[in-house]
Design a protein around this motif. Structure first.
Motif, short mmCIF file in Angstrom:
data_model
loop_
_atom_site.label_atom_id
_atom_site.label_comp_id
_atom_site.label_asym_id
_atom_site.label_seq_id
_atom_site.Cartn_x
_atom_site.Cartn_y
_atom_site.Cartn_z
N SER A 180 1.53 5.16 -3.59
CA SER A 180 0.96 3.93 -3.82
C SER A 180 1.56 2.74 -4.56
CB SER A 180 -0.11 4.61 -4.95
OG SER A 180 -1.40 5.19 -4.25
N ASP A 181 2.86 3.15 -4.87
CA ASP A 181 3.69 2.11 -5.41
C ASP A 181 5.00 2.12 -5.17
OD1 ASP A 181 4.59 4.00 -7.20
OD2 ASP A 181 3.03 3.15 -8.97
N ARG B 248 0.87 -4.11 1.70
CA ARG B 248 0.88 -4.07 0.29
C ARG B 248 1.54 -3.12 -0.57
NH1 ARG B 248 -0.86 -9.20 -0.19
NH2 ARG B 248 -2.67 -9.63 0.83
N SER C 32 5.27 -5.02 -1.85
CA SER C 32 4.89 -5.32 -3.15
C SER C 32 6.12 -4.74 -3.84
CB SER C 32 3.84 -4.69 -3.66
OG SER C 32 2.51 -5.49 -3.14
N SER D 259 7.40 -3.20 -7.55
CA SER D 259 7.04 -2.55 -8.75
C SER D 259 8.07 -1.87 -9.22
CB SER D 259 5.71 -1.90 -8.36
OG SER D 259 5.70 -0.78 -7.82
N VAL E 23 -2.69 2.29 -1.62
CA VAL E 23 -3.00 1.01 -2.43
C VAL E 23 -4.42 0.94 -2.70
CG1 VAL E 23 -3.55 -0.57 -0.44
CG2 VAL E 23 -2.33 -1.40 -2.44
N ASP F 183 -4.84 1.80 -6.16
CA ASP F 183 -4.42 0.84 -7.13
C ASP F 183 -5.84 -0.11 -7.35
OD1 ASP F 183 -2.06 1.93 -7.09
OD2 ASP F 183 -1.18 0.40 -5.59
N TYR F 184 -6.24 -0.36 -6.37
CA TYR F 184 -7.37 -1.22 -6.07
C TYR F 184 -8.50 -0.71 -7.11
CZ TYR F 184 -5.36 -3.64 -2.16
OH TYR F 184 -4.35 -4.43 -1.49
N LYS G 170 -8.55 1.79 -9.23
CA LYS G 170 -8.14 1.83 -10.72
C LYS G 170 -8.36 0.52 -11.62
CE LYS G 170 -5.90 4.65 -12.97
NZ LYS G 170 -5.99 5.95 -13.76
N GLU G 171 -7.86 -0.74 -10.90
CA GLU G 171 -8.09 -1.90 -11.39
C GLU G 171 -9.75 -2.28 -11.53
OE1 GLU G 171 -5.21 -4.56 -11.23
OE2 GLU G 171 -6.23 -6.39 -11.15
N TYR H 280 -8.84 -4.23 1.84
CA TYR H 280 -9.73 -3.95 0.64
C TYR H 280 -9.03 -4.66 -0.70
CZ TYR H 280 -12.75 -0.09 2.89
OH TYR H 280 -13.37 0.41 3.63
N SER H 281 -9.72 -4.69 -1.63
CA SER H 281 -9.26 -5.27 -2.87
C SER H 281 -10.02 -4.72 -4.12
CB SER H 281 -9.48 -6.54 -2.87
OG SER H 281 -10.73 -7.03 -2.94
N GLN H 282 -9.54 -5.03 -5.12
CA GLN H 282 -10.46 -4.67 -6.69
C GLN H 282 -11.70 -5.14 -6.66
OE1 GLN H 282 -7.13 -5.77 -6.26
NE2 GLN H 282 -6.94 -7.73 -7.94
N SER H 283 -11.74 -6.62 -6.00
CA SER H 283 -13.06 -7.26 -6.04
C SER H 283 -13.95 -6.71 -5.28
CB SER H 283 -12.86 -8.79 -5.86
OG SER H 283 -12.25 -9.04 -4.69
N LYS I 263 -16.42 -11.66 -10.03
CA LYS I 263 -16.06 -12.61 -10.94
C LYS I 263 -16.50 -14.04 -10.80
CE LYS I 263 -12.44 -10.08 -13.01
NZ LYS I 263 -11.55 -8.94 -11.87
#
Lengths: 189, 580
Positions: B131-132, B161, B165, B167, B240, B243-244, B246-247, B312-315, B326
């Motif tokens: 995941s990271d 991603r 990415s 990290s 990933v 991560d999305y 969790k956020e 996908y994404s957090q939004s 948002k």
């Protein structure tokens, strides 16, 4: 408090170096950092974006609509394209340089007039600057990225010396003087 | 020590620490940097192979011989390597063997959006997913241990991603393992039917053992992870998407994060689901975990709420699960799209123009920067399927439509030609095809960011080596020497003539359009060109090649001096001689 910065531009403008400098600064400040970039085909003159997020703990590596605190745009149309990704009270730092997309070059589309005015009309807090002549003054038109990083540095609350250290680490030694000059000129705009 | 590493860089650091000795890969976004970073370690033998199948077989050979070995590819590369993959599952390994596959949800740089998790299931090979960057490093090391323990290759799956990415990752020292001893064992390594029948039973037992591992031990070591917060919402996820989620959801949900994607646990998921009110499976691409849950009678929500398409994404997760969005602001103007284009000075541009001038109507294309020749204003490419398909499918076209053969060509890059275009050319020669194959030899693997290949004369480490002669190779496969033409794509007349001659040939012909990629560091550029405004009549002939350095201002052409590399292609089109 987590913060998000989007660096947007046109492939070939050096957005990746800018994000690397920012990442190095944030590490020096002890933040948890995630950066996300896109490589490969989208680099070739296309619209490019890098996400930089920092804070205590960062989960997602990407920035979504309504989330960025700062958009650092290397080109005005790209600032407008990604504006939705900014928080309504965020800040846009925009290079006023215009680069025509191929659709405009071949006459299939027009480069809209009044891009920056439209961004302002949307309610965004805008800092506009013409980085290209500044980069030329520093010694190379290719230093636009470091001029813009300099301009942004002033608005981050992170002291200048840390930024300069990061620039020293991230640029090749033979271009160091040029880039330090570009950073200083950007910082003092 | 903690470092800010690209996911792919962290995988390479893990290879180093795990004592890996042999790495063989073919480049492919988003997997390429793993092998590039691995090549920076002197302790690792590292190479670019001609294609993914060769790379995987090299890694297999090294692992069986007793050294830890690795290969990396993008998702479509695993299709090419699928043949060794499925049977390496039966033979197992000796020293550890790990296969990295990088999927590209959202298709940032790919021709399809396939989900490689199906390969793990289909080949019955264990798959881990980080995941990271820190997990990239830890999981690749763990993958080697599991490979040796269960006597199987192990797949490490990334998505774009994670691969691209940066990290923080905790790096450490290399542990140099001794090579394991190789002993002759045809029952294990010779997969003839009699042996393979026995091995299939071993494989099925291995999956049972690995499932038991995934249920319990994987949790103890943090590979599969359960995190309880609010139990109103339960999320089963991986990679990933964790991560999305969790956020987006924070402590409003509990999480079962799966690091082991094959085999999947059953009881672990059942126990987690039983604790939560509503359980979502959040996974990009196919309903791989969801199907597993439903098959085992675990009630979950998944693709009916989410999507099979794109990233996908957090939004997205906040919207689907919480119904939250948002606030945003928007500039009230029409924003023209900005797709990628061939670079200023790109040698492919001149060749495409020559094809047009030579009356070519149909061009079968391939995988590389030149796929961009499909876009306006060039608009020459008709098809793009997979590596090598330009040459082989051209032959099919010409057998179906022989009367169009003198108006149809294939274009393929040097690296792609070596990867799998050459087999298509052998077919053309062998089956007496009246086909014209054009090799766009820019002396590098371009689109993935400049990797050496068997035609360039250099290894991944930059050492000089033998170089495939494309001319001699074409002769060797049966193309008559008189039907092979070499041109410089910066010279439009020369290139047009070469294409015309090839189209006029009786029998198969090859054109080699040779000019190094303009972005290569050793390529010297001419001073930028400029337009004499007095002479320019505004005919826009120079605009036909789609060069990003040229635009029209106040009815006259202008050239951006920061982009122009002085390739001179536009000036050859300028009848009034205004460009110079």
């Amino acid at each position: 408090m987590n913060k998000s910065v989007m660096i947007v531009g046109v492939g070939g403008q050096g957005t990746l170096l800018a994000s690397r400098i920012l990442g190095a600064v944030l590490l020096k400040k002890g933040y948890n950092v995630k950066l996300s970039e896109v490589h490969g085909m989208s680099q070739r003159g296309g619209s490019v974006v890098t996400y930089v997020k920092y804070g205590d703990e960062i989960a997602s590596p990407i920035i979504e609509k309504g989330e960025a605190d700062i958009i650092l745009a290397f080109e005005q149309l790209e600032a407008a394209r990604w504006l939705e990704y900014m928080k309504p009270d965020g800040k846009v730092i925009v290079n006023t340089q215009k680069i025509d997309p191929m659709s405009v070059v071949i006459g299939d589309a027009v480069y809209p007039d009044g891009v920056i005015d439209a961004i302002k009309a949307a309610g965004a807090d805008v800092l506009e600057l013409d980085a290209l002549p500044v980069a030329v003054e520093a010694g190379s038109p290719k230093a636009v990225n470091v001029v813009l990083i300099g301009a942004m540095a002033k608005h981050t609350g992170i002291e200048k010396e840390t930024w300069l250290e990061a620039v020293r680490e991230c640029v090749p030694a033979k271009f160091l003087d040029l880039n330090i000059k570009a950073f200083e000129l950007g910082y003092n705009i | 020590m903690k470092k800010l590493l690209l996911g792919n860089e962290a995988v390479a650091a893990g290879l180093y620490e795990a004592g890996v000795k042999v790495v063989s890969s073919y480049p492919g976004t988003p997997s390429t940097e793993v092998t590039e970073f691995a090549a920076k370690y002197d302790e690792i033998y590292c190479e670019w192979a001609p294609n993914e199948k060769v790379a995987m077989e090299v890694a297999f050979g090294a692992a069986v011989a007793g050294a830890r070995a690795f290969c990396a590819q993008k998702h479509v590369g695993l299709n090419v390597a699928a043949d060794p993959l499925f049977t390496a599952s039966y033979t197992g390994v000796n020293a550890g063997m790990v296969i990295l596959v990088a999927d590209d949800p959202g298709m940032h740089s790919s021709q399809n959006e396939q989900d490689s998790r199906h390969y793990a299931q289909a080949s019955k090979i264990m798959m881990l997913e980080p995941s990271d960057s820190d997990e990239c490093l830890k999981f690749i090391k763990l993958a080697f241990e599991l490979s040796e323990r269960f006597d199987t290759p192990v797949i490490l799956r990334e998505t774009t991603r994670i691969a691209h990415s940066r990290s923080l990752a905790e790096t450490g020292e290399r542990v140099e393992p001794d090579n394991k001893e190789y002993t002759k064992n045809p029952q294990k390594y010779v997969m003839a039917p009699a042996n393979a029948k026995v091995k299939h039973i071993v494989v099925e037992q291995r999956i049972l053992d690995q499932t038991a591992f995934a249920e319990k031990e994987a949790v103890e070591i943090g590979l599969n992870k359960v995190e309880y917060y609010s139990k109103k919402i339960g999320v089963i996820t991986a990679g990933v998407c964790y991560d999305y989620a969790k956020e987006a959801l924070g402590d409003k949900a509990s999480y079962l994060k799966l690091g082991c994607l094959y085999p999947l646990p059953v009881q672990l998921i059942k126990d987690f689901a039983a604790q939560c009110e509503t359980v979502y499976v959040i996974e990009e691409l196919d309903d791989y975990i969801e199907t597993h849950c439903l098959k085992n009678g675990i009630n979950v929500r998944g693709k009916a709420d989410f999507t099979l398409i794109g990233e996908y994404s957090q939004s997205l997760i906040a919207k689907v699960v919480l119904g939250e969005e948002k606030p945003t602001i928007k500039a009230d103007i029409d924003i023209p799209v900005r797709p990628p284009v061939l670079c200023a000075g790109c040698p492919h541009r001149g060749l495409f123009y020559a094809l047009k001038k030579a009356g070519v109507e149909t061009v079968t294309g391939d995988i590389g920067c030149y796929t961009l020749g499909a876009s306006k204003p060039i608009g020459m490419i008709d098809t793009c399927l997979c590596m090598g398909a330009s040459v082989s499918s051209l032959h099919g076209r010409n057998k179906a439509n022989p009367e169009k053969a003198n108006k149809t060509v294939a274009v393929i890059g040097d690296s792609t030609f070596i990867h799998s275009g050459v087999t298509g050319l052998i077919n053309i020669a062998y089956n007496k095809s009246n086909s014209v194959s054009i090799i766009l030899d820019n002396s590098i693997t371009g689109m993935t960011g400049h990797q050496q290949n068997p035609t360039t004369g250099y290894t991944i480490k930059g050492d000089p080596t033998s170089a495939v002669s494309l001319e001699k190779l074409a002769v060797a496969v049966g193309i008559p020497e008189s039907n092979i033409f070499v041109c410089d794509p910066y010279n439009l007349t020369d290139s047009e003539q070469a294409v015309r001659k090839a189209l006029d040939c009786d029998g198969p012909a090859v054109v080699i359009s040779r000019r190094p990629c303009a972005l290569l560091k050793y390529v010297k550029h001419n001073p930028p060109l400029s337009v004499d405004k007095e002479k320019c009549v505004g005919c826009k002939m120079c605009m036909r090649i789609g060069c990003p350095a040229i635009s029209i201002k106040d009815g006259k052409a202008q050239i951006d001096s920061t982009q122009c590399l002085g390739c001179d292609v536009c000036s050859q089109l300028c009848k009034p001689g205004a460009i110079g």
